[in-house]
Motif scaffolding. Structure first.
Motif, short mmCIF file in Angstrom:
data_model
loop_
_atom_site.label_atom_id
_atom_site.label_comp_id
_atom_site.label_asym_id
_atom_site.label_seq_id
_atom_site.Cartn_x
_atom_site.Cartn_y
_atom_site.Cartn_z
N MET A 91 0.84 -1.21 0.00
CA MET A 91 0.00 0.00 0.00
C MET A 91 0.88 1.26 0.00
SD MET A 91 -3.19 -1.04 2.46
CE MET A 91 -3.89 0.57 2.40
N PHE A 92 1.99 1.20 0.74
CA PHE A 92 2.90 2.34 0.75
C PHE A 92 3.49 2.55 -0.63
CE2 PHE A 92 7.22 4.04 1.11
CZ PHE A 92 6.93 5.29 1.64
N ILE A 93 3.86 1.45 -1.30
CA ILE A 93 4.42 1.57 -2.65
C ILE A 93 3.38 2.14 -3.61
CG2 ILE A 93 5.24 0.22 -4.63
CD1 ILE A 93 6.78 -1.52 -2.71
N CYS A 94 2.15 1.68 -3.50
CA CYS A 94 1.10 2.12 -4.42
C CYS A 94 0.64 3.55 -4.16
CB CYS A 94 -0.10 1.18 -4.34
SG CYS A 94 0.22 -0.45 -5.00
N PHE A 95 0.54 3.93 -2.91
CA PHE A 95 -0.03 5.24 -2.59
C PHE A 95 0.99 6.23 -2.00
CE2 PHE A 95 -3.64 2.26 -2.14
CZ PHE A 95 -4.43 2.74 -3.18
N GLY A 96 1.89 5.74 -1.21
CA GLY A 96 2.83 6.63 -0.52
C GLY A 96 3.87 7.24 -1.43
N ILE A 97 4.51 6.43 -2.25
CA ILE A 97 5.56 6.95 -3.13
C ILE A 97 5.02 7.96 -4.14
CG2 ILE A 97 7.22 6.28 -4.92
CD1 ILE A 97 7.87 3.84 -3.24
N PRO A 98 3.90 7.69 -4.83
CA PRO A 98 3.37 8.72 -5.73
C PRO A 98 2.97 10.00 -5.00
CG PRO A 98 2.42 6.60 -6.28
CD PRO A 98 3.18 6.42 -5.01
#
Length: 99
Positions: free
Chosen positions: A12-19
């Motif tokens: 979830m962090f990769i999908c939402f946090g990084i962008p």
């Protein structure tokens, strides 16, 4: 914490946090980068004007130096004629007339 929960949280962090972080950084840094680019462009234009002015000054100085050198050459030639005396020109003229 379960390993599946950790993996889910990481995804979830990769999908939402990084962008989200990327978009935030872009909006935060864009004005700074634009200011730096404008500063370099204006500095480059000013440097081009300075370089052009200096080249023109150097060309003018070169023309003045050439004029001074030609005046000095004429002065030296005249002084050599004066020091040679009146009889030194007659043989030189006779030698050129024979050629």
């Amino acid at each position: 914490m379960d390993p599946q929960d950790a993996i889910l949280l990481f995804l979830m962090f990769i999908c939402f946090g990084i962008p989200a972080v990327g978009i935030t950084v872009r909006f935060a840094l864009k004005p700074i980068v634009d200011s730096i680019i404008r500063l370099r462009e204006s500095s480059g234009a000013m440097n081009a004007g300075v370089v052009e002015r200096r080249v023109l000054e150097m060309q003018d100085e070169l023309a003045q130096l050439r004029a001074s050198v030609s005046e000095l050459e004429e002065t030296v030639a005249f002084q050599q004629k004066l020091l040679a005396g009146p009889g030194a020109e007659a043989p030189a003229l006779a030698a050129t007339a024979q050629d």
